[in-house]
Design an enzyme around this catalytic site. Structure first.
Site, PDB file in Angstrom:
ATOM      1  N   ALA A  66       0.864  -1.170   0.000  1.00 13.53           N
ATOM      2  CA  ALA A  66       0.000   0.000   0.000  1.00 13.53           C
ATOM      3  C   ALA A  66       0.908   1.229   0.000  1.00 13.53           C
ATOM      4  CB  ALA A  66      -0.883  -0.010   1.243  1.00 13.53           C
ATOM      5  N   GLY A 111       0.617  -4.913   1.036  1.00 15.75           N
ATOM      6  CA  GLY A 111      -0.567  -4.984   0.185  1.00 15.75           C
ATOM      7  C   GLY A 111      -0.333  -5.737  -1.121  1.00 15.75           C
ATOM      8  N   GLU A 114      -0.585  -9.331  -0.222  1.00 16.81           N
ATOM      9  CA  GLU A 114      -2.012  -9.520   0.060  1.00 16.81           C
ATOM     10  C   GLU A 114      -2.832  -9.579  -1.238  1.00 16.81           C
ATOM     11  OE1 GLU A 114      -1.911  -6.101   2.729  1.00 16.81           O
ATOM     12  OE2 GLU A 114      -2.574  -7.362   4.381  1.00 16.81           O
ATOM     13  N   GLU A 134       4.601  -4.617   7.443  1.00 18.51           N
ATOM     14  CA  GLU A 134       3.772  -3.620   8.148  1.00 18.51           C
ATOM     15  C   GLU A 134       4.216  -3.304   9.563  1.00 18.51           C
ATOM     16  OE1 GLU A 134       2.579  -6.034   6.264  1.00 18.51           O
ATOM     17  OE2 GLU A 134       0.968  -5.288   4.990  1.00 18.51           O
TER      18      GLU A 134
HETATM   19  N1  CAA Z   1       4.577   3.172  -0.999  1.00 15.38           N
HETATM   20  C1  CAA Z   1       4.953   4.298  -1.615  1.00 15.38           C
HETATM   21  N2  CAA Z   1       6.062   4.417  -2.377  1.00 15.38           N
HETATM   22  C2  CAA Z   1       6.810   3.308  -2.514  1.00 15.38           C
HETATM   23  C3  CAA Z   1       6.484   2.083  -1.907  1.00 15.38           C
HETATM   24  C4  CAA Z   1       5.311   2.039  -1.120  1.00 15.38           C
HETATM   25  N3  CAA Z   1       4.883   0.906  -0.542  1.00 15.38           N
HETATM   26  N4  CAA Z   1       7.448   1.183  -2.215  1.00 15.38           N
HETATM   27  C5  CAA Z   1       8.323   1.824  -2.998  1.00 15.38           C
HETATM   28  N5  CAA Z   1       7.956   3.110  -3.187  1.00 15.38           N
HETATM   29  C6  CAA Z   1       8.654   4.139  -3.966  1.00 15.38           C
HETATM   30  C7  CAA Z   1       9.855   4.680  -3.225  1.00 15.38           C
HETATM   31  O1  CAA Z   1       9.472   5.668  -2.306  1.00 15.38           O
HETATM   32  C8  CAA Z   1      10.677   5.221  -4.372  1.00 15.38           C
HETATM   33  O2  CAA Z   1      10.117   6.453  -4.765  1.00 15.38           O
HETATM   34  P1  CAA Z   1      11.121   7.689  -5.164  1.00 15.38           P
HETATM   35  O3  CAA Z   1      11.865   7.175  -6.376  1.00 15.38           O
HETATM   36  O4  CAA Z   1      10.162   8.789  -5.463  1.00 15.38           O
HETATM   37  O5  CAA Z   1      12.015   7.913  -3.990  1.00 15.38           O
HETATM   38  C9  CAA Z   1      10.407   4.225  -5.497  1.00 15.38           C
HETATM   39  O6  CAA Z   1       9.183   3.554  -5.145  1.00 15.38           O
HETATM   40  C10 CAA Z   1      11.483   3.187  -5.643  1.00 15.38           C
HETATM   41  O7  CAA Z   1      11.674   2.552  -4.387  1.00 15.38           O
HETATM   42  P2  CAA Z   1      13.101   2.448  -3.659  1.00 15.38           P
HETATM   43  O8  CAA Z   1      13.981   3.573  -4.073  1.00 15.38           O
HETATM   44  O9  CAA Z   1      12.840   2.282  -2.194  1.00 15.38           O
HETATM   45  O10 CAA Z   1      13.650   1.097  -4.295  1.00 15.38           O
HETATM   46  P3  CAA Z   1      14.686   0.066  -3.646  1.00 15.38           P
HETATM   47  O11 CAA Z   1      15.068  -0.872  -4.721  1.00 15.38           O
HETATM   48  O12 CAA Z   1      15.760   0.780  -2.913  1.00 15.38           O
HETATM   49  O13 CAA Z   1      13.830  -0.737  -2.552  1.00 15.38           O
HETATM   50  C11 CAA Z   1      11.902  -1.909  -1.731  1.00 15.38           C
HETATM   51  C12 CAA Z   1      12.762  -1.555  -2.944  1.00 15.38           C
HETATM   52  C13 CAA Z   1      12.683  -2.826  -0.776  1.00 15.38           C
HETATM   53  C14 CAA Z   1      10.656  -2.641  -2.225  1.00 15.38           C
HETATM   54  C15 CAA Z   1      11.511  -0.606  -0.986  1.00 15.38           C
HETATM   55  O14 CAA Z   1      10.961   0.302  -1.924  1.00 15.38           O
HETATM   56  C16 CAA Z   1      10.501  -0.783   0.117  1.00 15.38           C
HETATM   57  O15 CAA Z   1      10.849  -1.243   1.195  1.00 15.38           O
HETATM   58  N6  CAA Z   1       9.214  -0.402  -0.140  1.00 15.38           N
HETATM   59  C17 CAA Z   1       8.190  -0.447   0.859  1.00 15.38           C
HETATM   60  C18 CAA Z   1       7.698  -1.848   1.082  1.00 15.38           C
HETATM   61  C19 CAA Z   1       6.664  -1.885   2.184  1.00 15.38           C
HETATM   62  O16 CAA Z   1       6.960  -1.598   3.337  1.00 15.38           O
HETATM   63  N7  CAA Z   1       5.420  -2.283   1.824  1.00 15.38           N
HETATM   64  C20 CAA Z   1       4.354  -2.411   2.767  1.00 15.38           C
HETATM   65  C21 CAA Z   1       3.561  -1.170   2.838  1.00 15.38           C
HETATM   66  S1  CAA Z   1       2.407  -1.195   4.149  1.00 15.38           S
HETATM   67  C22 CAA Z   1       1.059  -2.015   3.537  1.00 15.38           C
HETATM   68  O17 CAA Z   1       1.065  -2.568   2.458  1.00 15.38           O
HETATM   69  C23 CAA Z   1      -0.140  -1.955   4.427  1.00 15.38           C
HETATM   70  C24 CAA Z   1      -1.244  -2.894   4.068  1.00 15.38           C
HETATM   71  O18 CAA Z   1      -1.193  -4.086   4.339  1.00 15.38           O
HETATM   72  C25 CAA Z   1      -2.467  -2.372   3.529  1.00 15.38           C
END
Ligand code: CAA
Length: 261
Positions: A66, A111, A114, A134
Site C-alpha cells: 500500500a 498490500g 495480500e 507492516e
Molecule cells: N509506498 C509508496 N512508495 C513506494 C512504496 C510504497 N509501498 N514502495 C516503494 N515506493 C517508492 C519509493 O518511495 C521510491 O520512490 P522515489 O523514487 O520517489 O524515492 C520508489 O518507489 C522506488 O523505491 P526504492 O527507491 O525504495 O527502491 P529500492 O530498490 O531501494 O527498494 C523496496 C525496494 C525494498 C521494495 C523498498 O521500496 C521498500 O521497502 N518499499 C516499501 C515496502 C513496504 O513496506 N510495503 C508495505 C507497505 S504497508 C502495507 O502494504 C499496508 C497494508 O497491508 C495495507
C-alpha cells in the site's frame, strides 16, 4: 473514465491486468485501488473473458505494498476507510466468478503480497520477493494479510512472516505453499497466460462453479462443504456443455468447444 494506474488488455478469452505505477514500484494508493475496482467490474460484466492474469508493470515489482506516502498522513477514520477500500476490492477480486492468476514479477510486499493472495493461483518469477513489512511501519497488515496468509501457509509460518517482516524469496515461497510455481523471469508472463488459456478452454460454467465450491467450502464445516459441492455438481447437469462433452467422450470424438457461459 480514463485509467492510468491499472491497465486492462484482452487476449482472446484471457484478460491481462497490469498494476501500472512502476515509478512507485506499483504501490497501491486509493486511486489505484479504485481503478482496480473498475477493471474488475468490467471483467465481471464481459461474457467472453474466462480467466485473468494479474501482474505489475516494470522489472522490479509486482506491487511493493500500500502507498506509504498516502498512509503517512492518515487519521484513524482515514486508515479504517483505506483498509475497507482495499479489502472491498481484494474480496471482489477473490470472488470474481472466473479464476485469476497472479504473475508475480518482483517485490510482493504488504498490500502486494495480500493482492497476490486474493488471486486463485500464484506463479512467481525467480526474482520475486515476498513479505509483510507492516509491523516495521507501526501498522498491522490491512488488506487481508492476517487472514489469507495464515489460511495459505498455516498459522505458525504466517506469524513468523508478519512478526519478523523478513522477506522470503521465491523458492522459500514455493516451499511453504505461498506460490504454486516458480519460473524464469523471462518466462513468467507466457507461463501465466498459457495456464490462463488452458483454464479458459475448459467448460466456463464448470470452472466457475468449481471456484465457487472451493471458496465457499473453505469457510464452512465439512458436512456443509460437501453439500455445496453436491449442489454445484448437480447444477452442471443443467448445461449443454455437460451433455455435449460426455457424449463426445463416449463417441470417441473431439468436442468443438463449449457453449455455456
Ligand atoms: N509506498 C509508496 N512508495 C513506494 C512504496 C510504497 N509501498 N514502495 C516503494 N515506493 C517508492 C519509493 O518511495 C521510491 O520512490 P522515489 O523514487 O520517489 O524515492 C520508489 O518507489 C522506488 O523505491 P526504492 O527507491 O525504495 O527502491 P529500492 O530498490 O531501494 O527498494 C523496496 C525496494 C525494498 C521494495 C523498498 O521500496 C521498500 O521497502 N518499499 C516499501 C515496502 C513496504 O513496506 N510495503 C508495505 C507497505 S504497508 C502495507 O502494504 C499496508 C497494508 O497491508 C495495507
Amino acid at each position: 473514465m480514463e485509467l492510468k494506474n491499472v491497465l486492462l488488455q484482452k487476449e482472446g478469452n484471457v484478460a491481462l491486468v497490469t498494476i501500472n505505477r512502476p515509478k512507485a514500484l506499483n504501490a497501491l494508493n486509493s486511486e489505484t485501488l479504485k481503478e482496480l475496482d473498475i477493471v474488475i467490474d468490467e471483467i465481471a460484466n464481459s461474457n467472453d473473458i474466462f480467466a485473468v492474469v494479474l501482474t505489475g508493470a516494470g522489472e522490479k515489482a509486482f506491487v511493493a505494498g500500500a502507498d506509504i506516502s498516502e498512509m503517512k498522513e492518515m487519521n484513524v477514520l482515514q486508515g479504517r476507510n483505506f483498509a475497507i477500500l482495499g479489502n472491498k476490492v481484494f474480496r471482489k477480486l477473490e470472488t470474481l466468478e472466473i479464476p485469476v492468476i497472479a504473475a508475480i514479477n518482483g517485490f510482493a510486499l504488504g498490500g502486494g503480497c495480500e493482492l497476490s493472495m486474493a488471486c486463485d493461483i500464484r506463479i512467481a518469477s525467480e526474482k520475486a520477493k515476498f513479505g509483510q513489512p507492516e509491523v516495521g511501519l507501526g501498522i498491522t497488515p490491512g488488506f487481508g494479510g492476517t487472514q489469507r496468509l495464515a489460511r495459505l501457509v498455516g498459522m505458525g509460518m504466517a506469524k513468523e512472516i508478519i512478526y519478523s517482516t523478513r522477506l522470503i524469496d521465491a523458492q522459500k515461497a514455493l516451499q511453504i505453499g505461498l506460490v504454486n510455481s516458480v519460473v524464469a523471469p523471462e518466462a513468467l508472463l507466457d507461463e501465466a497466460k498459457k495456464l490462463a488459456g488452458e483454464i479458459a478452454s475448459k467448460a466456463p460454467v464448470a470452472v466457475k462453479l468449481s471456484k465457487q465450491a472451493i471458496n465457499r467450502g473453505m469457510q464452512v464445516d465439512m458436512d456443509t462443504a460437501i453439500m455445496i459441492e453436491a449442489e454445484v455438481f448437480g447444477e452442471c447437469f443443467s448445461t449443454e456443455d455437460q451433455t455435449d462433452a460426455m457424449t463426445a467422450f463416449v463417441e470417441k470424438r473431439k468436442l468443438e468447444g463449449f457453449k455455456n457461459r
